[in-house]
Scaffold this motif. Structure first.
Motif, PDB file in Angstrom:
ATOM      1  N   SER A 152       2.083   3.242   7.134  1.00 32.35           N
ATOM      2  CA  SER A 152       2.725   1.934   7.180  1.00 32.35           C
ATOM      3  C   SER A 152       2.748   1.251   5.824  1.00 32.35           C
ATOM      4  O   SER A 152       3.450   0.269   5.642  1.00 32.35           O
ATOM      5  CB  SER A 152       2.006   1.042   8.186  1.00 32.35           C
ATOM      6  OG  SER A 152       0.655   0.883   7.808  1.00 32.35           O
ATOM      7  N   VAL A 153       1.997   1.788   4.883  1.00 35.10           N
ATOM      8  CA  VAL A 153       1.926   1.222   3.545  1.00 35.10           C
ATOM      9  C   VAL A 153       2.175   2.336   2.546  1.00 35.10           C
ATOM     10  O   VAL A 153       1.637   3.433   2.672  1.00 35.10           O
ATOM     11  CB  VAL A 153       0.536   0.572   3.291  1.00 35.10           C
ATOM     12  CG1 VAL A 153       0.404   0.108   1.863  1.00 35.10           C
ATOM     13  CG2 VAL A 153       0.320  -0.585   4.249  1.00 35.10           C
ATOM     14  N   ILE A 154       3.010   2.049   1.569  1.00 33.65           N
ATOM     15  CA  ILE A 154       3.305   3.004   0.506  1.00 33.65           C
ATOM     16  C   ILE A 154       2.637   2.484  -0.753  1.00 33.65           C
ATOM     17  O   ILE A 154       2.708   1.290  -1.044  1.00 33.65           O
ATOM     18  CB  ILE A 154       4.821   3.099   0.256  1.00 33.65           C
ATOM     19  CG1 ILE A 154       5.556   3.494   1.521  1.00 33.65           C
ATOM     20  CG2 ILE A 154       5.126   4.083  -0.866  1.00 33.65           C
ATOM     21  CD1 ILE A 154       7.058   3.357   1.419  1.00 33.65           C
TER      22      ILE A 154
ATOM     23  N   CYS B 258       3.011  -1.466  -1.132  1.00 35.26           N
ATOM     24  CA  CYS B 258       3.972  -2.316  -0.426  1.00 35.26           C
ATOM     25  C   CYS B 258       4.089  -1.804   1.000  1.00 35.26           C
ATOM     26  O   CYS B 258       3.760  -0.658   1.303  1.00 35.26           O
ATOM     27  CB  CYS B 258       5.333  -2.332  -1.121  1.00 35.26           C
ATOM     28  SG  CYS B 258       6.235  -0.790  -1.060  1.00 35.26           S
ATOM     29  N   LYS B 259       4.517  -2.693   1.873  1.00 40.38           N
ATOM     30  CA  LYS B 259       4.678  -2.356   3.281  1.00 40.38           C
ATOM     31  C   LYS B 259       5.939  -1.513   3.444  1.00 40.38           C
ATOM     32  O   LYS B 259       6.983  -1.837   2.888  1.00 40.38           O
ATOM     33  CB  LYS B 259       4.791  -3.643   4.098  1.00 40.38           C
ATOM     34  CG  LYS B 259       4.962  -3.419   5.567  1.00 40.38           C
ATOM     35  CD  LYS B 259       5.093  -4.758   6.270  1.00 40.38           C
ATOM     36  CE  LYS B 259       5.423  -4.556   7.733  1.00 40.38           C
ATOM     37  NZ  LYS B 259       5.721  -5.835   8.383  1.00 40.38           N
ATOM     38  N   ARG B 260       5.828  -0.443   4.200  1.00 44.71           N
ATOM     39  CA  ARG B 260       6.989   0.404   4.474  1.00 44.71           C
ATOM     40  C   ARG B 260       7.889  -0.341   5.443  1.00 44.71           C
ATOM     41  O   ARG B 260       7.438  -0.887   6.441  1.00 44.71           O
ATOM     42  CB  ARG B 260       6.532   1.721   5.102  1.00 44.71           C
ATOM     43  CG  ARG B 260       7.671   2.673   5.395  1.00 44.71           C
ATOM     44  CD  ARG B 260       7.188   3.890   6.157  1.00 44.71           C
ATOM     45  NE  ARG B 260       6.288   4.701   5.379  1.00 44.71           N
ATOM     46  CZ  ARG B 260       6.661   5.747   4.641  1.00 44.71           C
ATOM     47  NH1 ARG B 260       7.919   6.074   4.564  1.00 44.71           N
ATOM     48  NH2 ARG B 260       5.779   6.443   3.976  1.00 44.71           N
ATOM     49  N   ASN B 261       9.181  -0.393   5.118  1.00 43.25           N
ATOM     50  CA  ASN B 261      10.106  -1.065   6.025  1.00 43.25           C
ATOM     51  C   ASN B 261      10.679  -0.073   7.024  1.00 43.25           C
ATOM     52  O   ASN B 261      10.311   1.098   7.035  1.00 43.25           O
ATOM     53  CB  ASN B 261      11.208  -1.799   5.241  1.00 43.25           C
ATOM     54  CG  ASN B 261      12.126  -0.863   4.496  1.00 43.25           C
ATOM     55  OD1 ASN B 261      12.218   0.321   4.798  1.00 43.25           O
ATOM     56  ND2 ASN B 261      12.814  -1.384   3.499  1.00 43.25           N
TER      57      ASN B 261
ATOM     58  N   ILE C  34      -5.656  -3.828   3.602  1.00 37.15           N
ATOM     59  CA  ILE C  34      -6.731  -3.567   2.636  1.00 37.15           C
ATOM     60  C   ILE C  34      -8.088  -3.910   3.244  1.00 37.15           C
ATOM     61  O   ILE C  34      -9.042  -3.143   3.139  1.00 37.15           O
ATOM     62  CB  ILE C  34      -6.510  -4.358   1.330  1.00 37.15           C
ATOM     63  CG1 ILE C  34      -5.264  -3.861   0.603  1.00 37.15           C
ATOM     64  CG2 ILE C  34      -7.721  -4.311   0.420  1.00 37.15           C
ATOM     65  CD1 ILE C  34      -5.350  -2.448   0.094  1.00 37.15           C
ATOM     66  N   CYS C  35      -8.161  -5.067   3.909  1.00 38.42           N
ATOM     67  CA  CYS C  35      -9.432  -5.472   4.518  1.00 38.42           C
ATOM     68  C   CYS C  35      -9.858  -4.498   5.608  1.00 38.42           C
ATOM     69  O   CYS C  35     -11.031  -4.140   5.700  1.00 38.42           O
ATOM     70  CB  CYS C  35      -9.313  -6.884   5.093  1.00 38.42           C
ATOM     71  SG  CYS C  35      -9.184  -8.147   3.830  1.00 38.42           S
ATOM     72  N   GLY C  36      -8.906  -4.065   6.428  1.00 38.70           N
ATOM     73  CA  GLY C  36      -9.238  -3.121   7.492  1.00 38.70           C
ATOM     74  C   GLY C  36      -9.619  -1.757   6.963  1.00 38.70           C
ATOM     75  O   GLY C  36     -10.531  -1.107   7.471  1.00 38.70           O
ATOM     76  N   THR C  37      -8.946  -1.301   5.928  1.00 40.47           N
ATOM     77  CA  THR C  37      -9.216   0.019   5.366  1.00 40.47           C
ATOM     78  C   THR C  37     -10.546   0.052   4.629  1.00 40.47           C
ATOM     79  O   THR C  37     -11.301   1.010   4.731  1.00 40.47           O
ATOM     80  CB  THR C  37      -8.071   0.424   4.406  1.00 40.47           C
ATOM     81  OG1 THR C  37      -6.844   0.406   5.123  1.00 40.47           O
ATOM     82  CG2 THR C  37      -8.291   1.798   3.837  1.00 40.47           C
ATOM     83  N   LEU C  38     -10.847  -1.010   3.897  1.00 42.41           N
ATOM     84  CA  LEU C  38     -12.055  -1.043   3.066  1.00 42.41           C
ATOM     85  C   LEU C  38     -13.201  -1.821   3.685  1.00 42.41           C
ATOM     86  O   LEU C  38     -14.252  -1.945   3.069  1.00 42.41           O
ATOM     87  CB  LEU C  38     -11.723  -1.639   1.700  1.00 42.41           C
ATOM     88  CG  LEU C  38     -10.654  -0.918   0.888  1.00 42.41           C
ATOM     89  CD1 LEU C  38     -10.374  -1.662  -0.400  1.00 42.41           C
ATOM     90  CD2 LEU C  38     -11.067   0.522   0.619  1.00 42.41           C
TER      91      LEU C  38
ATOM     92  N   GLN D 105       2.576 -10.217   2.659  1.00 37.05           N
ATOM     93  CA  GLN D 105       1.297 -10.552   2.025  1.00 37.05           C
ATOM     94  C   GLN D 105       0.170 -10.503   3.040  1.00 37.05           C
ATOM     95  O   GLN D 105      -0.880  -9.899   2.783  1.00 37.05           O
ATOM     96  CB  GLN D 105       1.357 -11.919   1.359  1.00 37.05           C
ATOM     97  CG  GLN D 105       0.063 -12.278   0.654  1.00 37.05           C
ATOM     98  CD  GLN D 105       0.161 -13.556  -0.155  1.00 37.05           C
ATOM     99  OE1 GLN D 105       1.257 -14.022  -0.462  1.00 37.05           O
ATOM    100  NE2 GLN D 105      -0.969 -14.121  -0.502  1.00 37.05           N
ATOM    101  N   GLY D 106       0.351 -11.110   4.189  1.00 32.66           N
ATOM    102  CA  GLY D 106      -0.675 -11.060   5.229  1.00 32.66           C
ATOM    103  C   GLY D 106      -0.915  -9.653   5.733  1.00 32.66           C
ATOM    104  O   GLY D 106      -2.055  -9.242   5.959  1.00 32.66           O
ATOM    105  N   TYR D 107       0.170  -8.891   5.909  1.00 36.73           N
ATOM    106  CA  TYR D 107       0.053  -7.510   6.383  1.00 36.73           C
ATOM    107  C   TYR D 107      -0.741  -6.661   5.397  1.00 36.73           C
ATOM    108  O   TYR D 107      -1.640  -5.914   5.791  1.00 36.73           O
ATOM    109  CB  TYR D 107       1.448  -6.911   6.601  1.00 36.73           C
ATOM    110  CG  TYR D 107       1.417  -5.536   7.198  1.00 36.73           C
ATOM    111  CD1 TYR D 107       1.390  -5.364   8.572  1.00 36.73           C
ATOM    112  CD2 TYR D 107       1.403  -4.402   6.391  1.00 36.73           C
ATOM    113  CE1 TYR D 107       1.346  -4.101   9.129  1.00 36.73           C
ATOM    114  CE2 TYR D 107       1.360  -3.141   6.929  1.00 36.73           C
ATOM    115  CZ  TYR D 107       1.341  -2.989   8.295  1.00 36.73           C
ATOM    116  OH  TYR D 107       1.293  -1.741   8.843  1.00 36.73           O
TER     117      TYR D 107
END
Length: 150
Positions: free
Chosen positions: A8-10, A21-24, A131-135, A124-126
Motif C-alpha cells: 500500500s506504500v511505495i 508515498c501512498k500507492r493510489n 510508519i507508526c504501525g510498521t515500526l 499524511q495521516g495514512y
C-alpha cells in the motif's frame, strides 16, 4: 514496503533516510500527492524519526516556474497592449489574444493541482499511521520530545 501483505506504500530506504508515498488505485503515486521524507536520528539513546510531508520537490519547482512564467507573460502582454494602444511604438502581433490565453492556462494549472491534492488529502495521516504501525512508534511522544528539545 508492505502492510499486512499488501503493498500500500511505495518507497525506498537508503541508510538513515526514507522516502515513501501512498500507492493510489492505479498502482503508483500521482505527481501532486504527499510524499513522506523521513530521517532517523539517534538522540539520548533513542531513535527519533523526523518526518516532513510535501509534494515532490521537482513538482514544486516546476509549478513555481509554470505559474511564474504565465504571470510574467501575462504582465508582458498587458504592457504590450498598453504600448500599442497609447503610444506610437510599432508593436507587432496581437497582444489581445495573448492576454486571454495565460489566464486559462493558470486556471487549468490551479484545477489540475487542486484535483491532485484532493486525491491525496488523507495521505499524511495514512503514511504516519503506516510508519507508526510498521515500526511500533508513538508520534505524540516523539513530537513532544522534539518540541521540548530533548
Amino acid at each position: 514496503m508492505t502492510a499486512g501483505g499488501r503493498r500500500s506504500v511505495i518507497g525506498r530506504i537508503k541508510g538513515t533516510k526514507l522516502k515513501a508515498c501512498k500507492r493510489n488505485g492505479f498502482g503508483h503515486c500521482n505527481s501532486f500527492q504527499t510524499i513522506l521524507t523521513a530521517r532517523l536520528v539517534k538522540q539520548n539513546g533513542q531513535t527519533h524519526i523526523l518526518c516532513t510531508f510535501a509534494m515532490h520537490s521537482f513538482v514544486r519547482i516546476f509549478l513555481f516556474l509554470w505559474f511564474g512564467g504565465l504571470i510574467g507573460g501575462e504582465a508582458f502582454a498587458v504592457v504590450c497592449l498598453y504600448l500599442k494602444a497609447f503610444s506610437s511604438l510599432p508593436i507587432s502581433g496581437d497582444p489581445v489574444s495573448t492576454i486571454f490565453i495565460p489566464p486559462f492556462m493558470i486556471l487549468f494549472g490551479i484545477i489540475l493541482v487542486s484535483v491532485g491534492r484532493y486525491l491525496s488529502k488523507d495521505d499524511q495521516g495514512y503514511l504516519t499511521d503506516f510508519i507508526c504501525g510498521t515500526l511500533d512508534a508513538h508520534p505524540d511522544k516523539i513530537g513532544e520530545k522534539i518540541r521540548s528539545g530533548i
